[in-house]
Write an enzyme that holds these catalytic residues in place. Structure first.
Site, PDB file in Angstrom:
ATOM      1  N   TRP A   1      40.489  26.856  76.481  1.00 22.59           N
ATOM      2  CA  TRP A   1      41.618  27.494  77.166  1.00 22.59           C
ATOM      3  C   TRP A   1      42.053  26.616  78.318  1.00 22.59           C
ATOM      4  O   TRP A   1      41.189  26.074  79.025  1.00 22.59           O
ATOM      5  CB  TRP A   1      41.164  28.863  77.696  1.00 22.59           C
ATOM      6  CG  TRP A   1      42.165  29.600  78.522  1.00 22.59           C
ATOM      7  CD1 TRP A   1      43.076  30.519  78.098  1.00 22.59           C
ATOM      8  CD2 TRP A   1      42.325  29.533  79.946  1.00 22.59           C
ATOM      9  NE1 TRP A   1      43.799  31.017  79.147  1.00 22.59           N
ATOM     10  CE2 TRP A   1      43.363  30.420  80.309  1.00 22.59           C
ATOM     11  CE3 TRP A   1      41.717  28.798  80.972  1.00 22.59           C
ATOM     12  CZ2 TRP A   1      43.785  30.602  81.623  1.00 22.59           C
ATOM     13  CZ3 TRP A   1      42.134  28.966  82.273  1.00 22.59           C
ATOM     14  CH2 TRP A   1      43.161  29.860  82.593  1.00 22.59           C
TER      15      TRP A   1
ATOM     16  N   SER B   1      34.162  25.565  75.139  1.00 18.85           N
ATOM     17  CA  SER B   1      34.538  26.564  76.138  1.00 18.85           C
ATOM     18  C   SER B   1      34.922  27.877  75.462  1.00 18.85           C
ATOM     19  O   SER B   1      34.106  28.508  74.793  1.00 18.85           O
ATOM     20  CB  SER B   1      35.666  26.018  77.015  1.00 18.85           C
ATOM     21  OG  SER B   1      35.845  26.827  78.160  1.00 18.85           O
ATOM     22  N   MET B   2      36.170  28.297  75.582  1.00 19.39           N
ATOM     23  CA  MET B   2      36.620  29.518  74.926  1.00 19.39           C
ATOM     24  C   MET B   2      36.377  29.460  73.423  1.00 19.39           C
ATOM     25  O   MET B   2      36.111  30.481  72.773  1.00 19.39           O
ATOM     26  CB  MET B   2      38.105  29.739  75.211  1.00 19.39           C
ATOM     27  CG  MET B   2      38.672  30.985  74.577  1.00 19.39           C
ATOM     28  SD  MET B   2      40.433  31.201  74.921  1.00 19.39           S
ATOM     29  CE  MET B   2      40.717  32.679  73.930  1.00 19.39           C
TER      30      MET B   2
ATOM     31  N   ASP C   1      29.068  21.640  85.666  1.00 18.72           N
ATOM     32  CA  ASP C   1      30.223  22.401  85.193  1.00 18.72           C
ATOM     33  C   ASP C   1      30.527  23.514  86.194  1.00 18.72           C
ATOM     34  O   ASP C   1      29.770  24.470  86.328  1.00 18.72           O
ATOM     35  CB  ASP C   1      29.914  23.002  83.817  1.00 18.72           C
ATOM     36  CG  ASP C   1      31.126  23.627  83.145  1.00 18.72           C
ATOM     37  OD1 ASP C   1      32.030  24.088  83.850  1.00 18.72           O
ATOM     38  OD2 ASP C   1      31.141  23.664  81.896  1.00 18.72           O
TER      39      ASP C   1
ATOM     40  N   HIS D   1      33.063  20.309  83.350  1.00 11.76           N
ATOM     41  CA  HIS D   1      33.442  21.102  82.174  1.00 11.76           C
ATOM     42  C   HIS D   1      34.114  20.230  81.109  1.00 11.76           C
ATOM     43  O   HIS D   1      33.788  20.331  79.929  1.00 11.76           O
ATOM     44  CB  HIS D   1      34.388  22.223  82.609  1.00 11.76           C
ATOM     45  CG  HIS D   1      34.616  23.268  81.559  1.00 11.76           C
ATOM     46  ND1 HIS D   1      33.589  23.981  80.978  1.00 11.76           N
ATOM     47  CD2 HIS D   1      35.763  23.743  80.995  1.00 11.76           C
ATOM     48  CE1 HIS D   1      34.083  24.844  80.102  1.00 11.76           C
ATOM     49  NE2 HIS D   1      35.388  24.711  80.079  1.00 11.76           N
TER      50      HIS D   1
END
Length: 288
Positions: free
Chosen positions: A34, A100-101, A229, A258
């Site tokens: 995202w 991530s997402m 992160d 991240h």
């Protein structure tokens, strides 16, 4: 542009997912984070197909050049969309890689579709197992954190993305792990998302509890997370994954932010290739 049809929206309009399909061999499906698009995987798409892999990457609904649906910005729908990708392209023995997402899509798909067509899964800087702080998840992040993100998006989405991008890549007064050009590029692809999807997905990845989904995973599993992160801290995500997927290998990239798909692109490419090929993924021994 190439598109895959993923059902229809509430108005009966076809939902189309923008995708790319590169190389031949072991199928790898890359699922973006995202609020980006599949283009964020630039360095993986340029390298992994060189090593006997067929690499597919697609953009989830609401983002990039995929359909901008008003509703359906939830993980059950995203898992259905992933199933549409695997089915339409008739992919078998797939390695799913969720960033991530995108880690949420992997977890929900493996649960909802019982891991059909999938032989391995990798979670990279993923939001799993559960980000939101609740009575039953005291180690999560307070809801206020996500409310503040949505407030920033509503106030000035473009300024929010500019600030978010710096945190994403660990850019500070002294630290500059990526160039300004890379920050500009990342912001440009994030700006393509619909405001509604950008906002709704904050609560989707924050408030969706993937703990039961993860417990259904039986295939080989790799978890990679950056030690620095600041967007999805390892202590509330990556470090907790083996509680729910005991056989998973956890590898922490010391000092990585991240956005390690760029800052640590060479190492990530090597580790993903090793994992897909069934070879050893080097990591910190006490993280296994």
């Amino acid at each position: 542009m190439s598109y895959i049809k993923a059902g229809q929206d509430a108005n009966g309009t076809d939902v189309k997912l923008h995708y790319t399909d590169q190389g031949t061999g072991n199928p790898i499906v890359l699922i973006h984070g995202w609020p980006a698009t599949y283009e964020m995987w630039e360095y993986q798409l340029a390298e992994l197909p060189k090593h006997g892999n067929r690499v597919v990457a697609y953009t989830r609904r609401g983002f990039g050049n995929s359909s901008k649906t008003w509703d359906g910005n939830d993980y059950d729908t995203f898992a259905d969309d992933l199933n549409a990708v695997l089915t339409e392209l008739d992919l078998q023995n797939v390695t799913l890689v969720g960033f991530s997402m995108g880690g949420g899509e992997v977890a929900r798909y493996m649960s909802k579709y019982k891991g059909a067509r999938v032989s391995k899964v990798a979670f990279v800087a993923a939001v799993t197992p559960f980000l939101l702080q609740t009575e039953g998840n005291p180690d999560g992040a307070p809801k206020e954190n996500f409310d503040n993100m949505v407030e920033g998006i509503r106030k000035d989405r473009f300024d929010f993305l500019k600030t978010f991008g710096k945190q994403f890549f660990g850019v500070g007064t002294i630290s500059h792990p990526v160039s300004q050009a890379t920050l500009d590029w990342m912001q440009s692809i994030c700006q393509l998302a619909s405001p509604r999807a950008t906002e709704q997905c904050v609560y989707a990845f924050a408030a969706t509890d993937f703990r039961q989904d993860l417990q259904t995973i039986t295939v080989p599993t790799l978890v990679i997370h950056g030690g620095d992160d600041a967007t999805v801290p390892a202590k509330v995500s990556g470090e907790r994954m083996t509680q729910f997927v005991p056989h998973a290998q956890y590898v922490e990239y010391s000092g990585a932010p991240h956005g390690l798909f760029i800052t640590e692109k060479d190492r990530l490419n090597r580790d993903l290739q090793a994992f897909v090929s069934g070879n050893t993924v080097e990591g910190t021994a006490d993280r296994y």
